[in-house]
Write an enzyme that holds these catalytic residues in place. Structure first.
Site, mmCIF file in Angstrom:
data_model
loop_
_atom_site.group_PDB
_atom_site.id
_atom_site.type_symbol
_atom_site.label_atom_id
_atom_site.label_comp_id
_atom_site.label_asym_id
_atom_site.label_seq_id
_atom_site.Cartn_x
_atom_site.Cartn_y
_atom_site.Cartn_z
ATOM 1 N N GLY A 48 3.452 40.146 6.201
ATOM 2 C CA GLY A 48 4.205 38.927 5.960
ATOM 3 C C GLY A 48 5.646 38.914 6.423
ATOM 4 O O GLY A 48 6.199 37.865 6.718
ATOM 5 N N GLU A 103 11.038 42.574 3.169
ATOM 6 C CA GLU A 103 9.790 42.034 2.632
ATOM 7 C C GLU A 103 9.821 40.515 2.711
ATOM 8 O O GLU A 103 10.897 39.914 2.732
ATOM 9 C CB GLU A 103 9.635 42.520 1.179
ATOM 10 C CG GLU A 103 8.433 42.035 0.436
ATOM 11 C CD GLU A 103 7.099 42.456 1.023
ATOM 12 O OE1 GLU A 103 6.770 42.008 2.135
ATOM 13 O OE2 GLU A 103 6.361 43.190 0.357
ATOM 14 N N ASP A 104 8.644 39.919 2.763
ATOM 15 C CA ASP A 104 8.574 38.464 2.816
ATOM 16 C C ASP A 104 8.860 37.839 1.455
ATOM 17 O O ASP A 104 9.629 36.895 1.351
ATOM 18 C CB ASP A 104 7.230 37.976 3.377
ATOM 19 C CG ASP A 104 6.015 38.503 2.619
ATOM 20 O OD1 ASP A 104 6.160 39.354 1.707
ATOM 21 O OD2 ASP A 104 4.898 38.075 2.955
ATOM 22 N N ASP A 107 7.476 39.111 -5.694
ATOM 23 C CA ASP A 107 6.654 38.335 -6.614
ATOM 24 C C ASP A 107 6.559 39.099 -7.936
ATOM 25 O O ASP A 107 7.529 39.181 -8.676
ATOM 26 C CB ASP A 107 5.289 38.132 -5.936
ATOM 27 C CG ASP A 107 4.406 37.113 -6.590
ATOM 28 O OD1 ASP A 107 4.463 36.964 -7.816
ATOM 29 O OD2 ASP A 107 3.626 36.469 -5.874
ATOM 30 N N PHE A 156 2.085 28.563 -4.334
ATOM 31 C CA PHE A 156 1.554 29.357 -3.230
ATOM 32 C C PHE A 156 2.213 28.900 -1.938
ATOM 33 O O PHE A 156 1.977 27.784 -1.474
ATOM 34 C CB PHE A 156 0.034 29.230 -3.146
ATOM 35 C CG PHE A 156 -0.589 30.364 -2.397
ATOM 36 C CD1 PHE A 156 -1.009 31.498 -3.056
ATOM 37 C CD2 PHE A 156 -0.711 30.312 -1.022
ATOM 38 C CE1 PHE A 156 -1.558 32.572 -2.357
ATOM 39 C CE2 PHE A 156 -1.251 31.368 -0.310
ATOM 40 C CZ PHE A 156 -1.680 32.500 -0.976
ATOM 41 N N VAL A 157 3.074 29.768 -1.384
ATOM 42 C CA VAL A 157 3.854 29.401 -0.200
ATOM 43 C C VAL A 157 3.327 30.108 1.043
ATOM 44 O O VAL A 157 2.868 31.249 0.978
ATOM 45 C CB VAL A 157 5.358 29.694 -0.396
ATOM 46 C CG1 VAL A 157 5.952 28.784 -1.457
ATOM 47 C CG2 VAL A 157 5.605 31.146 -0.748
ATOM 48 N N ASP A 163 1.085 34.102 4.608
ATOM 49 C CA ASP A 163 -0.234 33.583 4.929
ATOM 50 C C ASP A 163 -1.078 33.275 3.700
ATOM 51 O O ASP A 163 -0.761 33.672 2.585
ATOM 52 C CB ASP A 163 -0.994 34.616 5.761
ATOM 53 C CG ASP A 163 -1.516 35.772 4.903
ATOM 54 O OD1 ASP A 163 -2.737 35.973 4.861
ATOM 55 O OD2 ASP A 163 -0.698 36.482 4.276
ATOM 56 N N ARG A 169 0.620 31.780 9.101
ATOM 57 C CA ARG A 169 1.782 32.628 9.397
ATOM 58 C C ARG A 169 2.666 32.007 10.477
ATOM 59 O O ARG A 169 3.867 32.208 10.485
ATOM 60 C CB ARG A 169 1.346 34.007 9.877
ATOM 61 C CG ARG A 169 0.723 34.884 8.842
ATOM 62 C CD ARG A 169 0.503 36.291 9.401
ATOM 63 N NE ARG A 169 -0.422 37.072 8.613
ATOM 64 C CZ ARG A 169 -0.105 37.727 7.497
ATOM 65 N NH1 ARG A 169 1.127 37.683 7.042
ATOM 66 N NH2 ARG A 169 -1.014 38.418 6.840
#
Length: 184
Positions: A48, A103-104, A107, A156-157, A163, A169
């Site tokens: 990600g 990191e993307d 969470d 949920f992004v 993705d 993506r």
């Protein structure tokens, strides 16, 4: 999957391509100031973060190298299982290096807490975490965050590297995926 088909699956655009570029510039400036006179190693947590790290790397003004890790705690689902597995490790030794883990999204904290502990045992000179998105509502493990792009709601992004089922993506923005797409 054609781009217009992907766009139709987006409920709302959270951050435009322009907003993302501006924020990446700001983070790169901050990192460049913090590491003036030093060399850093950016460690992308695949998959990600690869787009974010590429953009960030191009804007950082201090010498830097890059490496990649793949870590999973999601399996095929939409939420963390809590069991972390390194599926691709770093290519070389990091002892004595200034690491920035890129990191993307931060969470639950399960994956990054585990990863940061593993990397810390390898004795880098320093280690900091840079994440494009921060989702504090979902945090179950505390993780120290040094550089953050945006705080996002518990939705949920996708897009800009993030993705769902390996799709979306390549969207140039970050958007909220419609719940009917992922069964939410």
């Amino acid at each position: 999957m054609k781009r217009d088909m992907m766009d139709k699956d987006i409920q709302e655009v959270l951050f435009s391509q322009e907003q993302l570029a501006r924020r990446v510039d700001e983070i790169a400036e901050e990192i460049s100031r913090d590491y003036a006179g030093k060399e850093i190693m950016l460690v992308s947590v695949l998959r990600g973060s690869f787009i974010f790290m590429a953009d960030l790397c191009r804007r950082i003004k201090v010498p830097c190298t890059v490496d990649f890790m793949a870590v999973s705690s999601y399996g095929a689902g939409t939420s963390s299982t809590g069991q972390v597995q390194i599926t691709k490790d770093l290519s070389g030794d990091i002892a004595g290096k200034h690491l920035i883990v890129v990191e993307d999204i931060l969470d639950s904290g399960n994956t990054l807490s585990y990863l940061l502990n593993v990397l810390e045992q390898r004795q880098p000179a320093s280690i900091r975490l840079c994440t494009l998105l921060n989702k504090p509502e979902r945090r179950v493990k505390p993780v120290k965050l040094h550089y953050s792009g945006f705080t996002v709601p518990d939705a949920f992004v996708v897009g800009y590297g993030l993705d769902y089922a390996e799709r979306y993506r390549n969207l140039p923005y970050i958007g909220v995926l419609k719940p009917e797409i992922y069964g939410g």
